[in-house]
Design a protein around this motif. Structure first.
Motif, mmCIF file in Angstrom:
data_model
loop_
_atom_site.group_PDB
_atom_site.id
_atom_site.type_symbol
_atom_site.label_atom_id
_atom_site.label_comp_id
_atom_site.label_asym_id
_atom_site.label_seq_id
_atom_site.Cartn_x
_atom_site.Cartn_y
_atom_site.Cartn_z
ATOM 1 N N SER A 49 0.854 -1.240 0.044
ATOM 2 C CA SER A 49 -0.034 -0.007 -0.091
ATOM 3 C C SER A 49 0.863 1.229 -0.026
ATOM 4 O O SER A 49 0.705 2.286 -0.565
ATOM 5 N N VAL A 50 2.006 1.216 0.591
ATOM 6 C CA VAL A 50 2.808 2.296 0.772
ATOM 7 C C VAL A 50 3.363 2.742 -0.818
ATOM 8 O O VAL A 50 3.548 3.726 -1.003
ATOM 9 N N LEU A 51 3.822 1.619 -1.503
ATOM 10 C CA LEU A 51 4.155 2.008 -2.634
ATOM 11 C C LEU A 51 3.054 2.391 -3.635
ATOM 12 O O LEU A 51 3.408 3.099 -4.633
ATOM 13 N N CYS A 52 1.716 1.847 -3.450
ATOM 14 C CA CYS A 52 0.731 2.509 -4.328
ATOM 15 C C CYS A 52 0.654 3.955 -3.880
ATOM 16 O O CYS A 52 0.277 4.778 -4.791
ATOM 17 N N SER A 53 0.908 4.302 -2.731
ATOM 18 C CA SER A 53 0.643 5.795 -2.337
ATOM 19 C C SER A 53 1.688 6.653 -3.067
ATOM 20 O O SER A 53 1.309 7.682 -3.299
ATOM 21 N N LEU A 54 2.767 6.179 -2.959
ATOM 22 C CA LEU A 54 3.884 6.755 -3.362
ATOM 23 C C LEU A 54 3.593 6.941 -4.977
ATOM 24 O O LEU A 54 4.063 8.023 -5.688
ATOM 25 N N GLU A 92 -2.298 0.790 5.499
ATOM 26 C CA GLU A 92 -3.376 -0.256 5.796
ATOM 27 C C GLU A 92 -3.387 -1.413 4.635
ATOM 28 O O GLU A 92 -3.289 -1.146 3.343
ATOM 29 N N ALA A 93 -3.427 -2.748 5.256
ATOM 30 C CA ALA A 93 -3.322 -3.806 4.108
ATOM 31 C C ALA A 93 -4.820 -4.105 3.824
ATOM 32 O O ALA A 93 -5.263 -5.223 3.679
ATOM 33 N N ARG A 94 -5.180 -3.058 3.282
ATOM 34 C CA ARG A 94 -6.437 -2.874 2.272
ATOM 35 C C ARG A 94 -6.282 -2.219 1.061
ATOM 36 O O ARG A 94 -5.217 -1.934 0.636
ATOM 37 N N SER A 95 -7.042 -2.309 0.196
ATOM 38 C CA SER A 95 -7.285 -1.753 -1.178
ATOM 39 C C SER A 95 -7.127 -0.372 -1.247
ATOM 40 O O SER A 95 -7.152 0.131 -2.566
ATOM 41 N N TYR A 96 -7.630 0.406 -0.322
ATOM 42 C CA TYR A 96 -7.619 1.817 -0.588
ATOM 43 C C TYR A 96 -6.619 2.670 -1.190
ATOM 44 O O TYR A 96 -6.827 3.396 -1.888
ATOM 45 N N ALA A 97 -5.495 2.553 -0.770
ATOM 46 C CA ALA A 97 -4.219 3.068 -1.565
ATOM 47 C C ALA A 97 -4.282 2.861 -2.995
ATOM 48 O O ALA A 97 -4.034 3.552 -3.761
ATOM 49 N N LEU A 98 -4.374 1.600 -3.247
ATOM 50 C CA LEU A 98 -4.462 0.852 -4.840
ATOM 51 C C LEU A 98 -5.800 1.770 -5.331
ATOM 52 O O LEU A 98 -5.457 2.193 -6.574
ATOM 53 N N PHE A 99 -6.820 1.927 -4.917
ATOM 54 C CA PHE A 99 -8.278 2.538 -5.239
ATOM 55 C C PHE A 99 -7.670 3.852 -5.578
ATOM 56 O O PHE A 99 -8.197 4.306 -6.759
ATOM 57 N N LEU A 100 -7.057 4.733 -4.618
ATOM 58 C CA LEU A 100 -6.692 6.040 -4.941
ATOM 59 C C LEU A 100 -5.962 6.280 -6.028
ATOM 60 O O LEU A 100 -5.883 7.070 -7.044
ATOM 61 N N LEU A 101 -4.514 5.277 -6.213
ATOM 62 C CA LEU A 101 -3.867 5.429 -7.265
ATOM 63 C C LEU A 101 -4.690 5.150 -8.607
ATOM 64 O O LEU A 101 -4.319 5.966 -9.823
#
Length: 463
Positions: A49-54, A92-101
């Motif tokens: 999720s951190v990588l998705c956020s970055l 968070e080990a959920r889909s939200y960061a991926l969803f944001l990206l």
């Protein structure tokens, strides 16, 4: 760690679970399944999720540049990099960061297609949008926003160019609809069942959502963001409600629609059936960030931009530090401490049941070496509910024990652990808790309890 245990299921169990219950974040589960082959510590699991956020930072820079200019793009990156809401779900080990990206990329390709129609941009838009929907079903609201927004754009080109753009988008939306048919079938089959636990939102729930989205520092930061957004729209306020506007006005209409339309529609629908939950709208964050960045860029004096941006960044950092002191929006429960408590005090012959099947997931995760609990020689309590085999399968994440099952196990074990989660208020427990209280009191002479955040652990003992 529901996501981790779901991703670790066998291929057959994972497919069945996705179809019957967890299709909403299916893309994340599939990607996490591959990620777990590289490492399985809690830190490494969350790093996806951190990588998705970055990766969202260059995506929002690209979108800001295409809508406005490089200056707005840079300010948007600065605001996003310090935003507590983005940082909170980046861990968070959920889909939200991926969803944001993926939501950001979907809008970026949408804008790129409008500015420069090409096969590459249309394919990019379709791919990002379809993946966003499989990351979270609410991405369909973003696609609906695109559909509404383009109807208000006056394309300053020849008639053939206008036909190319609009027909290309129609083909793109048809392609997206076909690609997400399995997910639409899942929604048609299950209805609102998987989210029936969502409570009806009140005024304070909506206000909290906007304050959290702005950066978790309460009213001051929210007002600064509101003022920045007003600075973006006020110079063109007389034309914002007009249809068929030029690019200068339309880009603001688009951002306002992206920011407000999904939440407004969901709140209206929630009058009949509650479906509004703040974190499901994390994909609206780029609209708020870019709109605020555009407002700051409208300030005439550089020193005013510097002061306002510094104030917003400092308050955002304060909101982030506040998050590390105390969770917001999604409170973490005491499952890890509860699992450790049970494993440390278990004795041979103990059994354990969970008030709701989902309660077994964190117990399994934190009880394994990969979950971080310390190993001990005493065997773990035997899981008697939910249990459909020697290992976790898709049937073990839904359901509650019933009276017939409790009659079959009551008094069979000398010591029985019971884990209660999401069982109502202490003064108004749910029906399953009342049934457990009644039936277990008959078979066990002594009961000890230990309370953790949102989790209650009971030990029933015959002696």
């Amino acid at each position: 760690m529901l996501s981790v245990e779901v991703a670790r299921l066998s291929g057959h169990d994972l497919a069945r679970l996705l179809w019957w219950r967890e299709a909403n974040m299916s893309l994340y589960y599939v990607l996490l399944r591959g990620w777990l082959h590289l490492g399985s510590t809690p830190f490494f699991i969350r790093s996806f999720s951190v990588l998705c956020s970055l990766a969202t930072l260059p995506a929002i820079f690209w979108l800001g540049c295409r809508l406005f200019d490089r200056r707005v793009g840079l300010v948007a990156v600065a605001l996003m990099s310090c935003n507590a809401y983005a940082i909170r779900y980046a861990q968070e080990a959920r889909s939200y960061a991926l969803f944001l990206l993926l939501g950001t990329l979907s809008s970026a390709f949408f804008i790129e297609w409008l500015r420069k129609p090409s096969r590459r941009n249309r394919r990019g838009y379709i791919l990002a949008s379809v993946l966003a929907v499989y990351a979270h079903f609410y991405a369909l609201l973003l696609v609906a926003t695109h559909w509404l927004a383009v109807r208000g754009l006056e394309l300053q080109r020849g008639s053939q160019a206008r036909v190319t753009i609009r027909s290309g988008l129609r083909r793109a939306w048809i392609g997206i609809a076909v690609a997400v048919l399995p997910l639409l079938a899942f929604v048609g089959k299950t209805g609102a069942g998987p989210i029936r636990w969502i409570a009806r939102p009140g005024f304070h729930d909506v206000l909290d959502f906007w304050e959290h989205l702005a950066g978790n520092d309460g009213v001051p930061l929210f007002l600064l963001f509101a003022a920045a957004c007003l600075a973006a729209v006020l110079p063109l306020r007389g034309r914002l409600l007009r249809m068929a506007t030029g690019w200068e006005v339309w880009r603001l209409q688009f951002l306002l629609s992206w920011l407000l339309f999904p939440t407004a529609v969901t709140l209206l629908l929630s009058l009949a059936r509650p479906i509004f939950l703040g974190r499901y709208f994390i994909f609206c964050l780029p609209a708020l960030i870019i709109l605020a960045a555009a407002g700051l860029a409208n300030l005439r004096q550089q020193w005013m931009v510097a002061i306002c941006l510094t104030a917003m960044l400092l308050l955002s950092l304060k909101g982030t530090l506040s998050y590390y002191d105390h969770d917001f929006d999604l409170e973490r429960d005491g499952s890890e401490a509860a699992a450790k408590y049970i494993y440390d005090r278990a004795q041979p012959g103990d059994a354990i049941l969970f008030h709701i099947a989902e309660g077994r997931i964190p117990y399994e995760f934190f009880g394994s070496p990969r979950g971080g609990s310390s190993a001990k020689e005493t065997p773990a309590p035997e899981i008697i509910f939910p249990r459909h085999g020697d290992h976790l399968d898709y049937r073990d994440v839904t359901g509650k024990p019933d009276r017939e099952f409790m009659r079959s196990v009551a008094g069979k074990y000398g010591r029985l652990w019971v884990v209660l989660m999401s069982n109502g208020a202490p003064s108004h427990p749910d029906a399953t808790t009342l049934m457990l209280n009644q039936m277990l009191a008959r078979s066990y002479g002594r009961m000890e309890r230990q309370q953790f955040p949102q989790v209650e652990v009971r030990l029933y003992d015959q002696w």
